[in-house]
Design a protein around this motif. Structure first.
Motif, short mmCIF file in Angstrom:
data_model
loop_
_atom_site.label_atom_id
_atom_site.label_comp_id
_atom_site.label_asym_id
_atom_site.label_seq_id
_atom_site.Cartn_x
_atom_site.Cartn_y
_atom_site.Cartn_z
N GLY A 42 0.82 -1.21 0.00
CA GLY A 42 0.00 0.00 0.00
C GLY A 42 0.85 1.26 0.00
O GLY A 42 0.51 2.25 -0.67
N PHE A 43 1.96 1.25 0.74
CA PHE A 43 2.85 2.41 0.79
C PHE A 43 3.46 2.68 -0.57
O PHE A 43 3.57 3.83 -1.01
CB PHE A 43 3.93 2.20 1.84
CG PHE A 43 4.83 3.38 2.06
CD1 PHE A 43 4.30 4.61 2.43
CD2 PHE A 43 6.20 3.26 1.91
CE1 PHE A 43 5.13 5.70 2.64
CE2 PHE A 43 7.03 4.35 2.11
CZ PHE A 43 6.50 5.58 2.48
N VAL A 44 3.85 1.60 -1.27
CA VAL A 44 4.38 1.75 -2.62
C VAL A 44 3.32 2.36 -3.55
O VAL A 44 3.60 3.24 -4.36
CB VAL A 44 4.88 0.40 -3.17
CG1 VAL A 44 5.24 0.51 -4.65
CG2 VAL A 44 6.09 -0.08 -2.38
N GLY A 45 2.08 1.86 -3.40
CA GLY A 45 0.98 2.43 -4.19
C GLY A 45 0.76 3.89 -3.88
O GLY A 45 0.49 4.70 -4.78
N PHE A 46 0.87 4.26 -2.60
CA PHE A 46 0.72 5.66 -2.18
C PHE A 46 1.81 6.51 -2.82
O PHE A 46 1.54 7.59 -3.37
CB PHE A 46 0.78 5.74 -0.66
CG PHE A 46 0.88 7.13 -0.10
CD1 PHE A 46 -0.22 7.96 -0.07
CD2 PHE A 46 2.09 7.60 0.39
CE1 PHE A 46 -0.13 9.25 0.45
CE2 PHE A 46 2.19 8.88 0.92
CZ PHE A 46 1.08 9.71 0.94
N LEU A 47 3.05 6.02 -2.78
CA LEU A 47 4.16 6.77 -3.35
C LEU A 47 4.00 6.95 -4.86
O LEU A 47 4.41 7.98 -5.41
CB LEU A 47 5.49 6.05 -3.06
CG LEU A 47 5.94 6.02 -1.60
CD1 LEU A 47 7.19 5.16 -1.46
CD2 LEU A 47 6.21 7.43 -1.09
N SER A 48 3.40 5.96 -5.51
CA SER A 48 3.22 6.05 -6.96
C SER A 48 2.28 7.18 -7.36
O SER A 48 2.27 7.61 -8.52
CB SER A 48 2.71 4.72 -7.51
OG SER A 48 1.36 4.49 -7.11
N GLN A 49 1.47 7.66 -6.40
CA GLN A 49 0.54 8.76 -6.68
C GLN A 49 1.22 10.13 -6.57
O GLN A 49 0.63 11.13 -6.98
CB GLN A 49 -0.64 8.72 -5.72
CG GLN A 49 -1.46 7.44 -5.76
CD GLN A 49 -2.61 7.50 -4.76
OE1 GLN A 49 -3.43 8.41 -4.78
NE2 GLN A 49 -2.66 6.52 -3.88
N LEU A 50 2.42 10.16 -6.00
CA LEU A 50 3.08 11.44 -5.73
C LEU A 50 3.90 11.89 -6.93
O LEU A 50 4.77 11.15 -7.40
CB LEU A 50 3.99 11.33 -4.50
CG LEU A 50 3.37 10.74 -3.23
CD1 LEU A 50 4.35 10.85 -2.07
CD2 LEU A 50 2.05 11.42 -2.90
N ARG A 51 3.63 13.08 -7.39
CA ARG A 51 4.39 13.61 -8.51
C ARG A 51 5.72 14.15 -8.03
O ARG A 51 5.81 14.73 -6.95
CB ARG A 51 3.59 14.71 -9.21
CG ARG A 51 2.34 14.18 -9.92
CD ARG A 51 1.66 15.26 -10.72
NE ARG A 51 0.52 14.73 -11.45
CZ ARG A 51 -0.28 15.44 -12.23
NH1 ARG A 51 -0.05 16.74 -12.38
NH2 ARG A 51 -1.29 14.88 -12.86
N SER A 52 6.74 13.97 -8.85
CA SER A 52 8.08 14.44 -8.50
C SER A 52 8.41 15.78 -9.15
O SER A 52 9.47 16.34 -8.89
CB SER A 52 9.12 13.40 -8.90
OG SER A 52 9.03 13.13 -10.30
N GLY A 53 7.53 16.28 -10.01
CA GLY A 53 7.74 17.57 -10.67
C GLY A 53 6.43 18.31 -10.82
O GLY A 53 5.36 17.70 -10.86
#
Length: 237
Positions: A42-53
């Motif tokens: 779930g944490f990996v899925g959460f991180l995948s939603q975060l934009r880096s730019g």
């Protein structure tokens, strides 16, 4: 050597509790392992939603809302307003003692926009109340679409709360990237990692609360998110 029947029975009675304890311990280990695995996925899925730019919104909207509390959110939202991405801007979660003049001191070039096209919400104290006040503002003005401005790590939870309060309004995320996020990978920074883990837990709590509310069980906001931690709304908030 064969034990007498009575000794054999006694040994079996002593062994039974040990086997039961072993089964219970194994079950506990399995449950914790599965819980950790699900949490990690779930944490990996959460991180995948975060934009880096930071990417400009794909389309314009009726209005813009910025949730105060993170680096350069207000300044970025006003830039979007100046560029014509929305007709009005709501700054949600402004400290009760702040006014437009306080914000304009840090954004002197935006005085005209602040005077004509910016509304301040001083009632919201957490993400859930941000969503409630934004709904009132958007419905009062008849808006059907909003650009949502907040930090990238906060965006998933903000969208959960805003979508629940405003299922009839299109939400267009604009994620603000803080300087620390740009300067170093999150996994090399202890404070950033703790921030992400804390936000992930709050995100899960928001999803559970919304799910329960949809089936008729309305819970209060989580205790850790109800305190009035608002800072004065300036260009760096």
């Amino acid at each position: 050597m064969t034990l007498p029947p009575d000794q054999d029975s006694a040994e079996a009675r002593r062994a039974a509790p040990r086997r039961r304890r072993g089964v219970v311990r194994a079950a506990i280990v399995v449950v914790f392992a599965l819980g950790f695995l699900c949490g990690a996925v779930g944490f990996v899925g959460f991180l995948s939603q975060l934009r880096s730019g930071e990417l400009k919104p794909a389309s314009k909207a009726d209005g813009i809302v910025v949730l105060t509390g993170g680096s350069s959110r207000v300044a970025d939202a006003i830039e979007l307003l100046a560029a014509g991405y929305g007709r009005r801007l709501l700054i949600s979660g402004v400290h009760p003692t702040n006014g437009v003049s306080d914000i304009s001191r840090t954004l002197p070039d935006s005085q005209r926009l602040l005077t004509c096209c910016v509304d301040l919400d001083r009632s919201a104290v957490n993400t859930r109340s941000n969503a409630v006040e934004t709904r009132r503002w958007a419905h009062e003005r008849g808006f059907r679409s909003l650009i949502v401005v907040t930090s990238n790590y906060h965006m998933p939870r903000a969208i959960v709360e805003l979508s629940y309060e405003m299922p009839d309004i299109e939400l267009i995320p604009f994620s603000v990237i803080g300087d620390k996020w740009r300067d170093e990978p999150w996994w090399t920074s202890g404070p950033t990692l703790r921030l992400l883990l804390s936000e992930y837990v709050k995100f899960l709590a928001a999803e559970v609360r919304v799910w329960l509310a949809e089936i008729g069980i309305d819970l209060m906001p989580e205790a850790g998110d109800t305190a009035d931690t608002r800072k004065p709304a300036t260009a760096s908030n």
